[in-house]
Scaffold this motif. Sequence first.
Motif, PDB file in Angstrom:
ATOM      1  N   GLU A  68       0.997  -1.002   0.029  1.00  0.00           N
ATOM      2  CA  GLU A  68      -0.015  -0.046  -0.039  1.00  0.00           C
ATOM      3  C   GLU A  68       0.801   1.401   0.014  1.00  0.00           C
ATOM      4  N   SER A  72      -0.104   2.560  -3.138  1.00  0.00           N
ATOM      5  CA  SER A  72      -1.210   3.429  -2.989  1.00  0.00           C
ATOM      6  C   SER A  72      -2.357   2.477  -3.702  1.00  0.00           C
ATOM      7  N   LEU A  74      -5.106   0.857  -2.761  1.00  0.00           N
ATOM      8  CA  LEU A  74      -6.630   1.210  -2.098  1.00  0.00           C
ATOM      9  C   LEU A  74      -7.008   2.681  -3.104  1.00  0.00           C
ATOM     10  N   GLY A  75      -6.356   3.554  -3.047  1.00  0.00           N
ATOM     11  CA  GLY A  75      -6.771   4.783  -3.802  1.00  0.00           C
ATOM     12  C   GLY A  75      -6.647   4.611  -5.241  1.00  0.00           C
ATOM     13  N   ARG A  78      -9.734   2.920  -6.329  1.00  0.00           N
ATOM     14  CA  ARG A  78     -10.829   3.373  -6.225  1.00  0.00           C
ATOM     15  C   ARG A  78     -11.288   4.488  -7.341  1.00  0.00           C
ATOM     16  N   ARG A 207       0.057   5.383   8.034  1.00  0.00           N
ATOM     17  CA  ARG A 207      -1.024   5.747   7.202  1.00  0.00           C
ATOM     18  C   ARG A 207      -1.669   4.609   6.371  1.00  0.00           C
ATOM     19  N   LYS A 210      -3.576   2.472   8.819  1.00  0.00           N
ATOM     20  CA  LYS A 210      -4.906   2.821   8.868  1.00  0.00           C
ATOM     21  C   LYS A 210      -5.771   2.824   7.842  1.00  0.00           C
ATOM     22  N   ARG A 211      -5.298   2.599   6.672  1.00  0.00           N
ATOM     23  CA  ARG A 211      -6.185   2.669   5.601  1.00  0.00           C
ATOM     24  C   ARG A 211      -6.511   1.247   5.315  1.00  0.00           C
ATOM     25  N   GLU A 214      -9.514   0.383   7.781  1.00  0.00           N
ATOM     26  CA  GLU A 214     -10.638   1.054   7.669  1.00  0.00           C
ATOM     27  C   GLU A 214     -11.211   1.054   6.324  1.00  0.00           C
ATOM     28  N   ASP A 215     -10.510   0.919   5.371  1.00  0.00           N
ATOM     29  CA  ASP A 215     -11.265   0.949   3.862  1.00  0.00           C
ATOM     30  C   ASP A 215     -12.089  -0.360   3.763  1.00  0.00           C
ATOM     31  N   SER A 218     -10.435  -3.320   1.366  1.00  0.00           N
ATOM     32  CA  SER A 218      -9.219  -3.585   2.048  1.00  0.00           C
ATOM     33  C   SER A 218      -9.201  -5.134   2.370  1.00  0.00           C
TER      34      SER A 218
END
Length: 233
Positions: A68, A72, A74-75, A78, A207, A210-211, A214-215, A218
């Motif tokens: 991640e 990145s 997850l971003g 998205r 960070r 955390k993602r 929470e995502d 994930s």
Amino acid sequence: MFKFLREMAQAIKEGAAEGSEEADREIAIDKEATAAEQRQRVAVFERRLAATPTAERLLTAIAAPYREVFMSELGTARDEERPPVYLFCAGLPDKEVDSWKALLNRDFDIEDGDDAAAFVNAFMDTIGEGEATRPEAAVWLVRAAHVATGAVGAGHVEPGRVMDWAAALIPIAADHFTSWSDMGAAFLEGEKSAPGSNMLGRTFLARAVKRLNEDARSPWVKLDWPATGAVPR
């Protein structure tokens, strides 16, 4: 004369209206074509994800903090309206292969599959000796999974072969931690004193964790924490 001008103006209006309708039709066709292409791209990712064995998903999820940070994912997923497949599957996009080869070599002196296997086996030997604290175990567990899945992504080893020597990381994780968040917290604690760690890197990793916690997309949310016992397949 005035009648002629009125007729000309009406003709211009009608022509403009027809042109606008034609433009609207072309825009609608383009939008539908784009939507169809997007559906096809997503379907490819979904089929790949569905075909990925449970052990590979879990191993890649263990490696997810580093993945991640570097991608990145997850971003990106998205933005591209697709599943975050590279947090579930060990393979990588073609554009990432060279950079991951360089990362593995820079950070862990990994040049091929044999180097990756030796790194993972050394970690398992250390765990077997019972000398590592929970934070230390978490750091080296995530790093070992990162090396194993990275070796697949870099083309050093096939996914099926890497499981021969890396799948045992999954029951080790289950024995030492109780959940993804538990492993993540221990990992961040261990990173404070781990070799090669630095403040900037720890900020990015915090960070990422955390993602991952929470995502909704994930792997740490989607996948159940592995049970103790046999290695999943």
